[in-house]
Design a protein around this motif. Sequence first.
Motif, short mmCIF file in Angstrom:
data_model
loop_
_atom_site.label_atom_id
_atom_site.label_comp_id
_atom_site.label_asym_id
_atom_site.label_seq_id
_atom_site.Cartn_x
_atom_site.Cartn_y
_atom_site.Cartn_z
N TRP A 158 90.07 -7.70 -13.15
CA TRP A 158 91.33 -7.07 -13.53
C TRP A 158 92.52 -7.88 -13.00
O TRP A 158 93.47 -8.15 -13.71
CB TRP A 158 91.38 -5.64 -13.00
N TRP A 159 92.45 -8.29 -11.74
CA TRP A 159 93.55 -9.03 -11.13
C TRP A 159 93.76 -10.37 -11.83
O TRP A 159 94.88 -10.74 -12.16
CB TRP A 159 93.27 -9.24 -9.64
N ILE A 160 92.67 -11.09 -12.08
CA ILE A 160 92.76 -12.40 -12.74
C ILE A 160 93.28 -12.24 -14.16
O ILE A 160 94.13 -13.01 -14.62
CB ILE A 160 91.40 -13.12 -12.71
N THR A 161 92.81 -11.20 -14.86
CA THR A 161 93.28 -10.96 -16.22
C THR A 161 94.77 -10.65 -16.24
O THR A 161 95.51 -11.14 -17.10
CB THR A 161 92.50 -9.80 -16.87
N CYS A 162 95.22 -9.84 -15.29
CA CYS A 162 96.66 -9.53 -15.21
C CYS A 162 97.47 -10.78 -14.92
O CYS A 162 98.54 -10.99 -15.52
CB CYS A 162 96.92 -8.48 -14.14
N LEU A 163 96.98 -11.61 -14.03
CA LEU A 163 97.69 -12.85 -13.70
C LEU A 163 97.74 -13.78 -14.92
O LEU A 163 98.79 -14.37 -15.22
CB LEU A 163 97.02 -13.55 -12.52
N GLY A 175 97.58 -14.43 -26.51
CA GLY A 175 98.28 -13.32 -25.86
C GLY A 175 97.90 -11.97 -26.43
O GLY A 175 97.77 -10.99 -25.69
N ILE A 176 97.73 -11.90 -27.74
CA ILE A 176 97.31 -10.63 -28.36
C ILE A 176 95.93 -10.24 -27.84
O ILE A 176 95.70 -9.08 -27.47
CB ILE A 176 97.31 -10.75 -29.90
N ILE A 177 95.03 -11.20 -27.78
CA ILE A 177 93.67 -10.91 -27.31
C ILE A 177 93.69 -10.47 -25.85
O ILE A 177 93.07 -9.45 -25.49
CB ILE A 177 92.77 -12.16 -27.50
N VAL A 178 94.41 -11.19 -25.00
CA VAL A 178 94.48 -10.83 -23.58
C VAL A 178 95.19 -9.48 -23.41
O VAL A 178 94.79 -8.66 -22.59
CB VAL A 178 95.18 -11.94 -22.76
N GLY A 179 96.24 -9.24 -24.21
CA GLY A 179 96.96 -7.97 -24.13
C GLY A 179 96.07 -6.79 -24.51
O GLY A 179 96.09 -5.75 -23.85
N ILE A 180 95.28 -6.95 -25.56
CA ILE A 180 94.34 -5.89 -25.96
C ILE A 180 93.32 -5.66 -24.84
O ILE A 180 93.00 -4.51 -24.51
CB ILE A 180 93.65 -6.24 -27.30
N TRP A 181 92.83 -6.76 -24.26
CA TRP A 181 91.89 -6.62 -23.15
C TRP A 181 92.54 -5.89 -21.97
O TRP A 181 91.91 -5.04 -21.34
CB TRP A 181 91.35 -7.97 -22.72
N LEU A 182 93.79 -6.19 -21.68
CA LEU A 182 94.48 -5.51 -20.58
C LEU A 182 94.59 -4.01 -20.83
O LEU A 182 94.39 -3.20 -19.92
CB LEU A 182 95.88 -6.10 -20.37
N VAL A 183 94.92 -3.63 -22.06
CA VAL A 183 95.04 -2.21 -22.39
C VAL A 183 93.67 -1.52 -22.29
O VAL A 183 93.55 -0.45 -21.68
CB VAL A 183 95.65 -2.03 -23.80
N ILE A 184 92.65 -2.15 -22.87
CA ILE A 184 91.29 -1.56 -22.82
C ILE A 184 90.79 -1.47 -21.39
O ILE A 184 90.26 -0.43 -20.97
CB ILE A 184 90.31 -2.38 -23.69
N ALA A 185 90.96 -2.53 -20.62
CA ALA A 185 90.51 -2.52 -19.22
C ALA A 185 91.25 -1.46 -18.41
O ALA A 185 90.64 -0.78 -17.58
CB ALA A 185 90.70 -3.90 -18.60
N SER A 210 99.97 -7.99 -4.55
CA SER A 210 98.82 -7.08 -4.51
C SER A 210 97.50 -7.86 -4.51
O SER A 210 96.59 -7.58 -5.29
CB SER A 210 98.88 -6.12 -5.70
N MET A 211 97.43 -8.80 -3.62
CA MET A 211 96.22 -9.63 -3.50
C MET A 211 95.00 -8.80 -3.08
O MET A 211 93.87 -9.22 -3.31
CB MET A 211 96.45 -10.76 -2.51
N ASP A 212 95.21 -7.64 -2.48
CA ASP A 212 94.09 -6.80 -2.06
C ASP A 212 93.27 -6.31 -3.25
O ASP A 212 92.08 -6.06 -3.12
CB ASP A 212 94.58 -5.62 -1.22
N VAL A 213 93.89 -6.21 -4.42
CA VAL A 213 93.18 -5.80 -5.64
C VAL A 213 92.15 -6.86 -6.02
O VAL A 213 91.13 -6.57 -6.63
CB VAL A 213 94.18 -5.55 -6.80
N LEU A 214 92.41 -8.10 -5.64
CA LEU A 214 91.49 -9.19 -5.93
C LEU A 214 90.11 -8.93 -5.31
O LEU A 214 89.09 -9.31 -5.87
CB LEU A 214 92.07 -10.52 -5.43
N LYS A 215 90.09 -8.25 -4.18
CA LYS A 215 88.81 -7.95 -3.52
C LYS A 215 88.05 -6.84 -4.23
O LYS A 215 86.83 -6.88 -4.31
CB LYS A 215 89.06 -7.55 -2.06
#
Length: 141
Positions: free
Chosen positions: A68-73, A124-134, A58-63
């Motif tokens: 969001w895409w970088i955080t998920c990666l 990982g906890i910090i990034v996971g919380i950010w993923l949920v909030i985002a 789903s590289m199109d999400v990068l545009k």
Amino acid sequence: MIWGISLIFLSVFAVPSLLLYKNPNASELLEKVEPYQGWIGIFFCIWALIGIVVMMASMDVLKTNPIWWITCLIGCSIQTLLGFMLGYGLINKIIKSGNPVSMKKQDEFRQKIAPKQGKLGIIGIIVGIWLVIADLLLNAS
């Protein structure tokens, strides 16, 4: 959101190793927890590898949503590393069971990665919380 929740779960499971490696009796406790930790680690390592493949597909999400895409990666990468670290002991037991030299090396390696695993768990906890909030913010708009 599922990626963030699974990353938080795995990270919380990995953080106790940060405390346990400082305790001299920690090896006994780690051996008791290792079978569960190993299977959970292997499962989430595979799950995160699937996430990385999904992100690459789903590289199109990068545009449209690069953060969001970088955080998920990054989240999937952390989850892959944590899963491997948690599953390492079980993988080694299955592959090299009964060899005293390899068991000694495994114990030495476990002592080395335990502090890194805990620190990576906190990240990982910090990034996971950010993923949920985002995810909640993106779906709210």
